[in-house]
Design an enzyme around this catalytic site. Structure first.
Site, PDB file in Angstrom:
ATOM      1  N   LYS A  14     -34.019 -11.061   6.341  1.00  0.00           N
ATOM      2  CA  LYS A  14     -33.205 -10.796   6.693  1.00  0.00           C
ATOM      3  C   LYS A  14     -33.124 -11.370   8.277  1.00  0.00           C
ATOM      4  CE  LYS A  14     -31.558 -10.051   2.620  1.00  0.00           C
ATOM      5  NZ  LYS A  14     -30.235 -11.243   1.360  1.00  0.00           N
ATOM      6  N   LYS A  74     -30.239 -16.403  11.013  1.00  0.00           N
ATOM      7  CA  LYS A  74     -31.119 -16.223   9.759  1.00  0.00           C
ATOM      8  C   LYS A  74     -32.328 -17.455   9.815  1.00  0.00           C
ATOM      9  CE  LYS A  74     -29.351 -13.443   6.278  1.00  0.00           C
ATOM     10  NZ  LYS A  74     -28.825 -13.389   4.979  1.00  0.00           N
ATOM     11  N   GLU A 164     -28.044 -19.749  -0.659  1.00  0.00           N
ATOM     12  CA  GLU A 164     -27.121 -20.279  -1.719  1.00  0.00           C
ATOM     13  C   GLU A 164     -25.574 -20.378  -0.602  1.00  0.00           C
ATOM     14  OE1 GLU A 164     -28.135 -20.870  -6.250  1.00  0.00           O
ATOM     15  OE2 GLU A 164     -27.670 -18.791  -5.982  1.00  0.00           O
TER      16      GLU A 164
END
Length: 216
Positions: A14, A74, A164
């Site tokens: 994460k 990220k 996604e």
């Protein structure tokens, strides 16, 4: 570490440490895993965009706005971002290129074998064209490659975050994918987790085996 240990210890990262980069040799192994991923009738309906430069990652991170903004950091901080793309069509040129490579690699000891492979692959491609579900069929192959990549990353000690949660239209536009006969499907950030990765401190959770398997 055996494959079961990898499956039970790898996690979705994460938060990445921007100071840690994946060694070139490790990235080369991960690229090989993607290249040799299995696909139905060896159709190889994919292309992989690998962003390892700050400029490349920034271009991708810029597409992650609005509902997808939570994924921008990220991509910006990971070592490499990989966009798994699908070919928008498996045309005659692509099928011919795959067949020629198979022949070059010695897959056909006889001429009949080459003809059978060509006819089989063309049959499946045409059948999905006719059923108007070619994109769905191709996407299933892309996710096979994704699964291989995640397991390989775990085996190599690389943290990964499959996403996604991306704006595929924005990604396609930013990278000019449609002009290349490609479309983005899913993205993976690769690197090494930082101290801010809360998921690293949590136990994995899955439904019990008894509820997932039926032995007959």
């Amino acid at each position: 570490m055996n494959v079961a240990q990898i499956a039970t210890t790898r996690r979705t990262c994460k938060a990445f440490d921007p100071a840690r980069k994946i060694p070139d040799a490790v990235m080369a192994d991960l690229r090989t895993v993607l290249r040799f991923a299995p696909a139905s009738v060896n159709s190889q309906p994919w292309h992989f965009v690998v962003a390892g430069s700050d400029e490349g990652k920034a271009k991708i991170a810029a597409t992650l706005a609005g509902n997808y903004a939570y994924n921008a950091a990220k991509v910006a901080k990971c070592s490499h971002a990989v966009i798994l793309c699908a070919r928008t069509d498996l045309d005659d040129a692509h099928l011919a290129a795959v067949l020629a490579q198979e022949e070059q690699d010695g897959r056909f000891p006889t001429a009949e074998g080459k003809t059978m492979q060509s006819n089989s692959r063309s049959f499946y491609v045409k059948s999905h064209h006719d059923k108007h579900d070619l994109d769905e069929w191709v996407d299933r192959q892309i996710y096979i490659a994704l699964g291989n990549l995640l397991l390989a990353a775990g085996a190599l000690g690389v943290d990964a975050c499959p996403m996604e949660g991306i704006d595929v239209q924005a990604v396609d536009t930013a990278l000019g994918l449609r002009e290349q006969g490609l479309r983005s499907v899913v993205m993976v950030a690769l690197g090494y987790g930082s101290d801010e990765d809360f998921n690293a401190k949590l136990p994995k959770s899955r439904l019990p085996e008894a509820s997932l398997f039926t032995d007959i």
